[in-house]
Design a protein around this motif. Sequence first.
Motif, PDB file in Angstrom:
ATOM      1  N   ASP A  38       0.849  -1.201   0.000  1.00  0.00           N
ATOM      2  CA  ASP A  38       0.000   0.000   0.000  1.00  0.00           C
ATOM      3  C   ASP A  38       0.883   1.249   0.000  1.00  0.00           C
ATOM      4  O   ASP A  38       0.671   2.192  -0.747  1.00  0.00           O
ATOM      5  CB  ASP A  38      -0.888   0.055   1.261  1.00  0.00           C
ATOM      6  CG  ASP A  38      -2.062  -0.911   1.204  1.00  0.00           C
ATOM      7  OD1 ASP A  38      -2.752  -0.957   0.178  1.00  0.00           O
ATOM      8  OD2 ASP A  38      -2.295  -1.605   2.207  1.00  0.00           O
ATOM      9  N   GLU A  89      -5.666   7.489  -0.571  1.00  0.00           N
ATOM     10  CA  GLU A  89      -6.222   6.776   0.579  1.00  0.00           C
ATOM     11  C   GLU A  89      -5.199   6.702   1.708  1.00  0.00           C
ATOM     12  O   GLU A  89      -5.557   6.678   2.885  1.00  0.00           O
ATOM     13  CB  GLU A  89      -6.607   5.347   0.155  1.00  0.00           C
ATOM     14  CG  GLU A  89      -7.152   4.534   1.304  1.00  0.00           C
ATOM     15  CD  GLU A  89      -7.459   3.086   0.944  1.00  0.00           C
ATOM     16  OE1 GLU A  89      -8.222   2.459   1.676  1.00  0.00           O
ATOM     17  OE2 GLU A  89      -6.919   2.585  -0.059  1.00  0.00           O
ATOM     18  N   GLU A  90      -3.927   6.659   1.346  1.00  0.00           N
ATOM     19  CA  GLU A  90      -2.871   6.447   2.344  1.00  0.00           C
ATOM     20  C   GLU A  90      -2.394   7.727   3.024  1.00  0.00           C
ATOM     21  O   GLU A  90      -1.565   7.657   3.924  1.00  0.00           O
ATOM     22  CB  GLU A  90      -1.674   5.732   1.697  1.00  0.00           C
ATOM     23  CG  GLU A  90      -2.028   4.413   1.020  1.00  0.00           C
ATOM     24  CD  GLU A  90      -2.749   3.429   1.952  1.00  0.00           C
ATOM     25  OE1 GLU A  90      -2.515   3.493   3.176  1.00  0.00           O
ATOM     26  OE2 GLU A  90      -3.557   2.628   1.459  1.00  0.00           O
ATOM     27  N   ASP A 105      -6.677   5.623  -5.081  1.00  0.00           N
ATOM     28  CA  ASP A 105      -6.544   4.487  -4.169  1.00  0.00           C
ATOM     29  C   ASP A 105      -5.375   3.708  -4.759  1.00  0.00           C
ATOM     30  O   ASP A 105      -5.530   2.976  -5.744  1.00  0.00           O
ATOM     31  CB  ASP A 105      -7.833   3.648  -4.176  1.00  0.00           C
ATOM     32  CG  ASP A 105      -7.712   2.429  -3.278  1.00  0.00           C
ATOM     33  OD1 ASP A 105      -6.602   2.153  -2.790  1.00  0.00           O
ATOM     34  OD2 ASP A 105      -8.732   1.753  -3.076  1.00  0.00           O
ATOM     35  N   LEU A 137      -3.609   1.175  -3.970  1.00  0.00           N
ATOM     36  CA  LEU A 137      -3.763  -0.275  -4.067  1.00  0.00           C
ATOM     37  C   LEU A 137      -5.117  -0.656  -3.480  1.00  0.00           C
ATOM     38  O   LEU A 137      -5.330  -0.563  -2.271  1.00  0.00           O
ATOM     39  CB  LEU A 137      -2.629  -0.985  -3.314  1.00  0.00           C
ATOM     40  CG  LEU A 137      -2.401  -2.407  -3.791  1.00  0.00           C
ATOM     41  CD1 LEU A 137      -1.973  -2.456  -5.254  1.00  0.00           C
ATOM     42  CD2 LEU A 137      -1.370  -3.097  -2.950  1.00  0.00           C
ATOM     43  N   ASP A 138      -6.027  -1.048  -4.351  1.00  0.00           N
ATOM     44  CA  ASP A 138      -7.354  -1.444  -3.892  1.00  0.00           C
ATOM     45  C   ASP A 138      -7.407  -2.961  -3.727  1.00  0.00           C
ATOM     46  O   ASP A 138      -6.903  -3.692  -4.576  1.00  0.00           O
ATOM     47  CB  ASP A 138      -8.422  -1.007  -4.914  1.00  0.00           C
ATOM     48  CG  ASP A 138      -9.788  -1.508  -4.515  1.00  0.00           C
ATOM     49  OD1 ASP A 138     -10.297  -1.034  -3.485  1.00  0.00           O
ATOM     50  OD2 ASP A 138     -10.333  -2.397  -5.200  1.00  0.00           O
TER      51      ASP A 138
HETATM   52 MG   LIG Z   1      -6.344   0.874  -0.967  1.00  0.00          MG
END
Ligand SMILES: [Mg+2]
Length: 348
Positions: free
Chosen positions: A68, A90-91, A109, A111-112
């Motif tokens: 992530d 997101e991070e 995002d 890494l989803d």
């Molecule tokens: Mg993610």
Amino acid sequence: MSGATLEAYLASYTANGDDLARDVAAVIQRLAKAALEIRKLVGQGALGAANASRGTSNADGDLRKNLDILSDDLFLSCLQGAPVACYASEELEKPVLLEPSARLAVAMDPLDGSSNIDANISVGTIFSVLPALKGPDVDPTQSFLQPGNRQLAAGFFLYGPQTALVLSLGKGTEIFIFSSRLGCFVEACKSVSIPERTSEFAINMSNYRHWEEAIRLYVDDCLAGSDGPRERDFNMRWIASLVAEAFRILCRGGIFLYPADGRKGYHQGRLRLVYEANPIAFLVENAGGAATSCVTRILDLIPENLHQRVPLAFGSRREVARVARYHVDPNMIGERAPLFGKRGLFRA
Ligand SMILES: [Mg+2]
Ligand SMILES: O=P(O)(O)OC[C@H]1O[C@](O)(COP(=O)(O)O)[C@@H](O)[C@@H]1O
Ligand SMILES: [Mg+2]
């Protein structure tokens, strides 16, 4: 596979000499380059050590994987020097300011579906490109609080058996597959079209007891199949990877639901409006489908904060409309029992 390469596709998009289109194309090209690095990391699995847990949480309280963080770092650095004013992820709790004079804002995002990495299930990267808001008093966050209908482009990369890019620049949605022979993304499906009707739904059934009545009744009717008011059998899928579910639905139709539920922290569902629901809704609508918060069109919602969650239903148009009817039409609930059966009143 005989379609245009991503490069040729973007060149024809920028052919009219529009500066904004050229900026958008430059961003997509950079993201595609970085995605190929993530593809390598994901492909190494346990051999790469990139999938281990960090033991820390992101702004939304989810446990983070090394991958992530690596993905976030990689996308942020690939956008340095690009025509991007600010980057949100997101991070990261807050957006990062890049080039203040640039015209674009990118939300991601990185890494989803990362909880699936250990299980060797497809994961992906979701992105949303918005016009950057300008002005002396404009905080970078404000660029990301525009409704999704202002997106200039959106898409996702899927790191699965094939590495794919699903992209919309606002007119239609295209699927590109990475060709390792050619070393680039090649158009595999021009103008994706989601079938209007479907007999396939995707939802995490383990949350059944926490859902509100409208969702329970919608799912009950699907499960009743040919013995119930739908008068046909339904199939169910749940991969727990939004990008993988979205790819399937874009290819063959279906409906995806992550509704609000009664669990702590899930009163607005699980998925994030700015960098999950909005880009997916943009792709789905541009492919002839629909996306709602189970009631309201996703792309018309005005985000209140960067990491806001939203209930999400998307996919085949008639099925998404039907979910909304269970919420707003008392006939769907109150009169459902007496009308249940072979009379076909509720057929989608
Ligand atoms: Mg993610
Ligand atoms: O485990 P659940 O509750 O079924 O949730 C699955 C959903 O969570 C997600 O993994 C959330 O995305 P992140 O992995 O980016 O946090 C979606 O891909 C997926 O649809
Ligand atoms: Mg996600």
